[in-house]
Design a protein around this motif. Sequence first.
Motif, PDB file in Angstrom:
ATOM      1  N   GLU A 167       0.807  -1.227   0.000  1.00 43.56           N
ATOM      2  CA  GLU A 167       0.000   0.000   0.000  1.00 43.56           C
ATOM      3  C   GLU A 167       0.837   1.273   0.000  1.00 43.56           C
ATOM      4  O   GLU A 167       0.335   2.348  -0.352  1.00 43.56           O
ATOM      5  CB  GLU A 167      -0.940   0.007   1.205  1.00 43.56           C
ATOM      6  CG  GLU A 167      -2.012  -1.052   1.154  1.00 43.56           C
ATOM      7  CD  GLU A 167      -2.954  -1.019   2.341  1.00 43.56           C
ATOM      8  OE1 GLU A 167      -4.113  -1.442   2.183  1.00 43.56           O
ATOM      9  OE2 GLU A 167      -2.524  -0.572   3.430  1.00 43.56           O
ATOM     10  N   ASN A 168       2.110   1.182   0.381  1.00 46.09           N
ATOM     11  CA  ASN A 168       2.949   2.380   0.517  1.00 46.09           C
ATOM     12  C   ASN A 168       4.224   2.296  -0.305  1.00 46.09           C
ATOM     13  O   ASN A 168       5.211   2.978  -0.017  1.00 46.09           O
ATOM     14  CB  ASN A 168       3.315   2.603   1.996  1.00 46.09           C
ATOM     15  CG  ASN A 168       2.099   2.861   2.860  1.00 46.09           C
ATOM     16  OD1 ASN A 168       1.611   3.979   2.953  1.00 46.09           O
ATOM     17  ND2 ASN A 168       1.587   1.808   3.492  1.00 46.09           N
ATOM     18  N   TRP A 169       4.212   1.500  -1.366  1.00 45.95           N
ATOM     19  CA  TRP A 169       5.415   1.275  -2.151  1.00 45.95           C
ATOM     20  C   TRP A 169       5.957   2.544  -2.781  1.00 45.95           C
ATOM     21  O   TRP A 169       5.219   3.429  -3.212  1.00 45.95           O
ATOM     22  CB  TRP A 169       5.148   0.259  -3.254  1.00 45.95           C
ATOM     23  CG  TRP A 169       6.324   0.160  -4.190  1.00 45.95           C
ATOM     24  CD1 TRP A 169       7.420  -0.623  -4.036  1.00 45.95           C
ATOM     25  CD2 TRP A 169       6.524   0.899  -5.397  1.00 45.95           C
ATOM     26  NE1 TRP A 169       8.299  -0.424  -5.074  1.00 45.95           N
ATOM     27  CE2 TRP A 169       7.777   0.515  -5.919  1.00 45.95           C
ATOM     28  CE3 TRP A 169       5.772   1.865  -6.074  1.00 45.95           C
ATOM     29  CZ2 TRP A 169       8.292   1.042  -7.097  1.00 45.95           C
ATOM     30  CZ3 TRP A 169       6.291   2.406  -7.247  1.00 45.95           C
ATOM     31  CH2 TRP A 169       7.527   1.989  -7.748  1.00 45.95           C
ATOM     32  N   SER A 170       7.269   2.631  -2.842  1.00 48.43           N
ATOM     33  CA  SER A 170       7.984   3.625  -3.642  1.00 48.43           C
ATOM     34  C   SER A 170       9.385   3.077  -3.887  1.00 48.43           C
ATOM     35  O   SER A 170       9.850   2.186  -3.167  1.00 48.43           O
ATOM     36  CB  SER A 170       8.065   4.979  -2.929  1.00 48.43           C
ATOM     37  OG  SER A 170       8.928   4.893  -1.804  1.00 48.43           O
ATOM     38  N   ILE A 171      10.064   3.603  -4.889  1.00 53.18           N
ATOM     39  CA  ILE A 171      11.440   3.176  -5.162  1.00 53.18           C
ATOM     40  C   ILE A 171      12.331   3.479  -3.966  1.00 53.18           C
ATOM     41  O   ILE A 171      13.221   2.698  -3.620  1.00 53.18           O
ATOM     42  CB  ILE A 171      11.977   3.867  -6.437  1.00 53.18           C
ATOM     43  CG1 ILE A 171      11.405   3.185  -7.680  1.00 53.18           C
ATOM     44  CG2 ILE A 171      13.500   3.827  -6.488  1.00 53.18           C
ATOM     45  CD1 ILE A 171      11.935   1.771  -7.926  1.00 53.18           C
ATOM     46  N   LEU A 172      12.082   4.608  -3.312  1.00 59.36           N
ATOM     47  CA  LEU A 172      12.877   4.969  -2.129  1.00 59.36           C
ATOM     48  C   LEU A 172      12.691   3.959  -1.002  1.00 59.36           C
ATOM     49  O   LEU A 172      13.648   3.630  -0.288  1.00 59.36           O
ATOM     50  CB  LEU A 172      12.497   6.375  -1.646  1.00 59.36           C
ATOM     51  CG  LEU A 172      12.938   7.529  -2.549  1.00 59.36           C
ATOM     52  CD1 LEU A 172      12.427   8.865  -1.990  1.00 59.36           C
ATOM     53  CD2 LEU A 172      14.460   7.561  -2.681  1.00 59.36           C
ATOM     54  N   LEU A 173      11.447   3.451  -0.850  1.00 64.22           N
ATOM     55  CA  LEU A 173      11.194   2.426   0.163  1.00 64.22           C
ATOM     56  C   LEU A 173      11.965   1.151  -0.183  1.00 64.22           C
ATOM     57  O   LEU A 173      12.535   0.502   0.700  1.00 64.22           O
ATOM     58  CB  LEU A 173       9.701   2.139   0.275  1.00 64.22           C
ATOM     59  CG  LEU A 173       9.289   1.073   1.300  1.00 64.22           C
ATOM     60  CD1 LEU A 173       9.751   1.445   2.701  1.00 64.22           C
ATOM     61  CD2 LEU A 173       7.768   0.863   1.279  1.00 64.22           C
ATOM     62  N   ASP A 174      11.995   0.779  -1.466  1.00 65.25           N
ATOM     63  CA  ASP A 174      12.763  -0.398  -1.892  1.00 65.25           C
ATOM     64  C   ASP A 174      14.243  -0.239  -1.545  1.00 65.25           C
ATOM     65  O   ASP A 174      14.876  -1.163  -1.010  1.00 65.25           O
ATOM     66  CB  ASP A 174      12.614  -0.601  -3.404  1.00 65.25           C
ATOM     67  CG  ASP A 174      11.351  -1.373  -3.765  1.00 65.25           C
ATOM     68  OD1 ASP A 174      10.579  -1.694  -2.846  1.00 65.25           O
ATOM     69  OD2 ASP A 174      11.143  -1.654  -4.954  1.00 65.25           O
ATOM     70  N   ILE A 175      14.789   0.921  -1.848  1.00 63.52           N
ATOM     71  CA  ILE A 175      16.211   1.173  -1.571  1.00 63.52           C
ATOM     72  C   ILE A 175      16.480   1.117  -0.064  1.00 63.52           C
ATOM     73  O   ILE A 175      17.486   0.547   0.385  1.00 63.52           O
ATOM     74  CB  ILE A 175      16.634   2.535  -2.163  1.00 63.52           C
ATOM     75  CG1 ILE A 175      16.558   2.475  -3.697  1.00 63.52           C
ATOM     76  CG2 ILE A 175      18.041   2.917  -1.699  1.00 63.52           C
ATOM     77  CD1 ILE A 175      16.739   3.804  -4.379  1.00 63.52           C
ATOM     78  N   LYS A 176      15.568   1.689   0.724  1.00 65.88           N
ATOM     79  CA  LYS A 176      15.719   1.666   2.182  1.00 65.88           C
ATOM     80  C   LYS A 176      15.721   0.228   2.709  1.00 65.88           C
ATOM     81  O   LYS A 176      16.537  -0.132   3.577  1.00 65.88           O
ATOM     82  CB  LYS A 176      14.578   2.455   2.830  1.00 65.88           C
ATOM     83  CG  LYS A 176      14.650   2.502   4.340  1.00 65.88           C
ATOM     84  CD  LYS A 176      13.480   3.294   4.924  1.00 65.88           C
ATOM     85  CE  LYS A 176      13.535   3.286   6.450  1.00 65.88           C
ATOM     86  NZ  LYS A 176      12.395   4.034   7.048  1.00 65.88           N
ATOM     87  N   ILE A 177      14.825  -0.624   2.177  1.00 63.40           N
ATOM     88  CA  ILE A 177      14.740  -2.028   2.604  1.00 63.40           C
ATOM     89  C   ILE A 177      16.012  -2.785   2.213  1.00 63.40           C
ATOM     90  O   ILE A 177      16.520  -3.616   2.980  1.00 63.40           O
ATOM     91  CB  ILE A 177      13.487  -2.702   2.008  1.00 63.40           C
ATOM     92  CG1 ILE A 177      12.216  -2.106   2.650  1.00 63.40           C
ATOM     93  CG2 ILE A 177      13.521  -4.214   2.217  1.00 63.40           C
ATOM     94  CD1 ILE A 177      10.929  -2.507   1.974  1.00 63.40           C
ATOM     95  N   ILE A 178      16.554  -2.487   1.022  1.00 69.43           N
ATOM     96  CA  ILE A 178      17.797  -3.145   0.582  1.00 69.43           C
ATOM     97  C   ILE A 178      18.949  -2.793   1.525  1.00 69.43           C
ATOM     98  O   ILE A 178      19.713  -3.672   1.946  1.00 69.43           O
ATOM     99  CB  ILE A 178      18.132  -2.739  -0.872  1.00 69.43           C
ATOM    100  CG1 ILE A 178      17.123  -3.374  -1.833  1.00 69.43           C
ATOM    101  CG2 ILE A 178      19.554  -3.171  -1.236  1.00 69.43           C
ATOM    102  CD1 ILE A 178      17.192  -2.833  -3.245  1.00 69.43           C
ATOM    103  N   PHE A 179      19.080  -1.514   1.867  1.00 70.08           N
ATOM    104  CA  PHE A 179      20.144  -1.098   2.794  1.00 70.08           C
ATOM    105  C   PHE A 179      19.946  -1.704   4.182  1.00 70.08           C
ATOM    106  O   PHE A 179      20.903  -2.115   4.840  1.00 70.08           O
ATOM    107  CB  PHE A 179      20.213   0.430   2.885  1.00 70.08           C
ATOM    108  CG  PHE A 179      21.016   1.062   1.788  1.00 70.08           C
ATOM    109  CD1 PHE A 179      22.391   0.903   1.748  1.00 70.08           C
ATOM    110  CD2 PHE A 179      20.405   1.797   0.785  1.00 70.08           C
ATOM    111  CE1 PHE A 179      23.151   1.475   0.737  1.00 70.08           C
ATOM    112  CE2 PHE A 179      21.145   2.372  -0.230  1.00 70.08           C
ATOM    113  CZ  PHE A 179      22.527   2.214  -0.264  1.00 70.08           C
TER     114      PHE A 179
END
Length: 468
Positions: free
Chosen positions: A442-454
């Motif tokens: 529900e809250n996806w963004s590319i920035l969220l993906d990058i944060k999860i990867i880090f």
Amino acid sequence: MEYRRGRFSWLLRPFLISYDLLIINAFAYYFFNFNDSELYFFSYEFLNDKHLLYLFYSVVTWLISTYLIKFYKVYRYTSLLNIIYLLLKQFLAYIIVIYAFIGIFRSLEIEAILVFKYLIVCFLCIAVVKLVSYYVLKSFRAYLKGNVRHVIIIGKGENAQKLHKMFTTKKNLGYILEGYFYDAKTQDGSVADSFKFLDSNPNTIDEIYCSIDELTEGQVNKFVKYANLNNCNIKFIPNTKQLLTKRLKADYYGYLPVLSIQEVALNDEFNKFLKRAFDVVFSLLIIVFILSWLTVLLFILIKLESKGELFFKHKRNGINYKEFNCYKFRSLRQINKDDEGYVKKDDKRMTRIGKFIRKTSIDELPQFYNVLRGDMSVVGPRPHMLSYTDAYSKKVDIYNFIFRHNVKPGVTGLAQVSGFRGEIETDQDIIGRVKFDIYYIENWSILLDIKIIFQTLTNVVKGEEKAY
């Protein structure tokens, strides 16, 4: 995604939009004598053409207001009352828009009563055409058997029976009921027979209506997969006594709620392209710069310690329950089907090198091949083994569980970096995992993906309690 096959009624929407824009601008030219007023609001001469300025303003504000109000979102099950309500909302919104224009450009000196007459005439013309098109389509479905949808209903609950009655009696809705299936034997057959019917009639059913509370997770799984493979729509009939979930979109067929899988930002065409591009680039970097040499090294170490394949593959559920082979570096001595399951702490099946690669999550790296193939994404809900999917669905709200399978699974995910990875020991483990998965979708963004990867990389370096 809403699928439509062999339909031409979609052409009606652009026609109505064009007609409405023509009406509001043609009558503006007739009612408003812009030539009698001076306008020096802009420094550019062409923008001081009052007709051109109003044309630009009216088109932009009309398209924005109708989009926000969903003025053109009229379906075969939309009631007359709802259409009148849409007309009134758009009328009130456009009153504000037009008087705002007069207020901004005070030098136009147009009487308020003249503006109101203009709006009344415009909306009478718009309303007449909108209602005529609504009834023409109904007559077309009822008498000429055009613009129809071929459907089946699964279930015998109160709402399923109401829907059955609606489809068979209200011919102007354009639904042709091809089958009615439920567990007790009927003229059409049981739920099991419905799958035989679908398999023997590929690409002929447009919509499947499932009484979701009467079906098992496995049955829902099969219907969702069929709908995805055959480009038909799947909808769910809820129990009337049950509160409707926000996870699924609710449409009302009369007073009867029907649910469908909610469109989310993650499944927007542009966002899907953006996420896919990120997945391809990221997975190629991992494969070229890490797996290219790590695979050779692990092949030697794993083979020295135990017999068996380098990679362990097992079936998992992906987007829309699609099954795929998920790859990992083998970390166990035994890989028999009977032994398949979550690895426990101090598991006797684990090899020495297996303990290390699991502790550091290196065993998951071959899943970047799955990412490159399109089965998975770098970030998303973690895929479950087939043997666990049905069991987990009994612990979680079924609507949330279906919603979770609306996107591609990931190599890592928000639930995993939030402490819900590895073995499911209690019901709270799977409930917590799904809760974080839903939040991510529900809250996806590319920035969220990058944060999860880090965060994943940080957790690998620090070590995790459930990484075994």
